[in-house]
Design a protein around this motif. Structure first.
Motif, PDB file in Angstrom:
ATOM      1  N   GLY A  22       8.603  -3.865   3.211  1.00 51.85           N
ATOM      2  CA  GLY A  22       8.707  -3.546   4.631  1.00 51.85           C
ATOM      3  C   GLY A  22       9.550  -2.327   4.950  1.00 51.85           C
ATOM      4  O   GLY A  22       9.580  -1.873   6.094  1.00 51.85           O
ATOM      5  N   GLN A  23      10.213  -1.761   3.949  1.00 55.09           N
ATOM      6  CA  GLN A  23      11.074  -0.594   4.185  1.00 55.09           C
ATOM      7  C   GLN A  23      10.234   0.642   4.459  1.00 55.09           C
ATOM      8  O   GLN A  23       9.230   0.892   3.799  1.00 55.09           O
ATOM      9  N   ARG A  24      10.662   1.417   5.431  1.00 56.61           N
ATOM     10  CA  ARG A  24       9.947   2.634   5.793  1.00 56.61           C
ATOM     11  C   ARG A  24      10.261   3.746   4.796  1.00 56.61           C
ATOM     12  O   ARG A  24      11.416   3.935   4.393  1.00 56.61           O
ATOM     13  N   GLU A  79      -1.939  -0.911  -3.318  1.00 59.25           N
ATOM     14  CA  GLU A  79      -1.308  -1.851  -2.385  1.00 59.25           C
ATOM     15  C   GLU A  79       0.204  -1.978  -2.581  1.00 59.25           C
ATOM     16  O   GLU A  79       0.798  -2.997  -2.269  1.00 59.25           O
ATOM     17  N   ILE A  80       0.819  -0.915  -3.092  1.00 55.47           N
ATOM     18  CA  ILE A  80       2.270  -0.882  -3.243  1.00 55.47           C
ATOM     19  C   ILE A  80       2.901  -0.468  -1.914  1.00 55.47           C
ATOM     20  O   ILE A  80       3.950  -0.974  -1.530  1.00 55.47           O
ATOM     21  N   ALA A 140       4.396  -5.084   2.770  1.00 58.77           N
ATOM     22  CA  ALA A 140       5.113  -6.293   3.189  1.00 58.77           C
ATOM     23  C   ALA A 140       4.882  -7.442   2.219  1.00 58.77           C
ATOM     24  O   ALA A 140       5.662  -8.386   2.173  1.00 58.77           O
ATOM     25  N   THR A 141       3.833  -7.362   1.424  1.00 51.68           N
ATOM     26  CA  THR A 141       3.537  -8.434   0.465  1.00 51.68           C
ATOM     27  C   THR A 141       4.325  -8.290  -0.814  1.00 51.68           C
ATOM     28  O   THR A 141       4.273  -9.161  -1.669  1.00 51.68           O
ATOM     29  N   GLY A 142       5.038  -7.192  -0.967  1.00 51.26           N
ATOM     30  CA  GLY A 142       5.857  -7.006  -2.155  1.00 51.26           C
ATOM     31  C   GLY A 142       5.097  -6.396  -3.312  1.00 51.26           C
ATOM     32  O   GLY A 142       4.030  -5.827  -3.151  1.00 51.26           O
ATOM     33  N   ASP A 143       5.647  -6.557  -4.483  1.00 52.46           N
ATOM     34  CA  ASP A 143       5.119  -5.971  -5.711  1.00 52.46           C
ATOM     35  C   ASP A 143       3.847  -6.696  -6.132  1.00 52.46           C
ATOM     36  O   ASP A 143       3.889  -7.878  -6.467  1.00 52.46           O
ATOM     37  N   PRO A 144       2.671  -6.011  -6.134  1.00 57.31           N
ATOM     38  CA  PRO A 144       1.423  -6.665  -6.501  1.00 57.31           C
ATOM     39  C   PRO A 144       1.407  -7.201  -7.932  1.00 57.31           C
ATOM     40  O   PRO A 144       0.763  -8.209  -8.201  1.00 57.31           O
ATOM     41  N   SER A 145       2.123  -6.555  -8.848  1.00 59.59           N
ATOM     42  CA  SER A 145       2.127  -7.060 -10.221  1.00 59.59           C
ATOM     43  C   SER A 145       2.810  -8.425 -10.268  1.00 59.59           C
ATOM     44  O   SER A 145       2.396  -9.321 -10.998  1.00 59.59           O
TER      45      SER A 145
END
Length: 123
Positions: free
Chosen positions: A32-34, A63-64, A77-82
């Motif tokens: 979520g960080q800009r 999607e990072i 916002a979903t975080g690290d996809p890995s």
């Protein structure tokens, strides 16, 4: 802080992409960080805006990060996809272990051995 090495054989966009990915993975850049604008980051790093734009595009495709129109670019916002993929794999493994009525502690021992590169043969 990301540093671009102009003497490196690795292209600047890849250095930036890898640096941002590492910052997300280490939570230096939180979900979520800009992120800075393309122009601002290019100016800060002393590289072309197109280089930053390419790194951002590739990270967005993975999607990072996500672009929210005129609001800017943010760490997804979903975080690290890995990490999400690992969580899905772990859930699938746990489901399979339950379906086989296999001992959970023994399954964890086998997984630990496999991750360390050891023998995973049943005793």
């Amino acid at each position: 802080m990301i540093v671009i090495d102009p003497q490196s054989h690795v292209p600047p966009f890849e250095q930036l992409r890898a640096g941002l990915l590492a910052a997300v993975a280490s939570n230096e850049l939180a979900a979520g960080q800009r992120l800075p604008t393309v122009r601002r980051l290019a100016e800060d790093l002393g590289i072309a805006p197109g280089t930053v734009a390419r790194a951002y595009r590739e990270l967005e495709a993975s999607e990072i990060i996500e672009t929210r129109g005129r609001n800017g670019t943010f760490v997804s916002a979903t975080g690290d996809p890995s990490r999400q993929q690992v969580q899905r794999a772990a859930a699938a493994f746990a489901e399979q272990i339950r379906a086989l009525s296999f001992d959970a502690d023994e399954a964890l021992t086998l997984v630990t051995a496999a991750l360390r590169g050891g023998d995973t043969a049943l005793t």
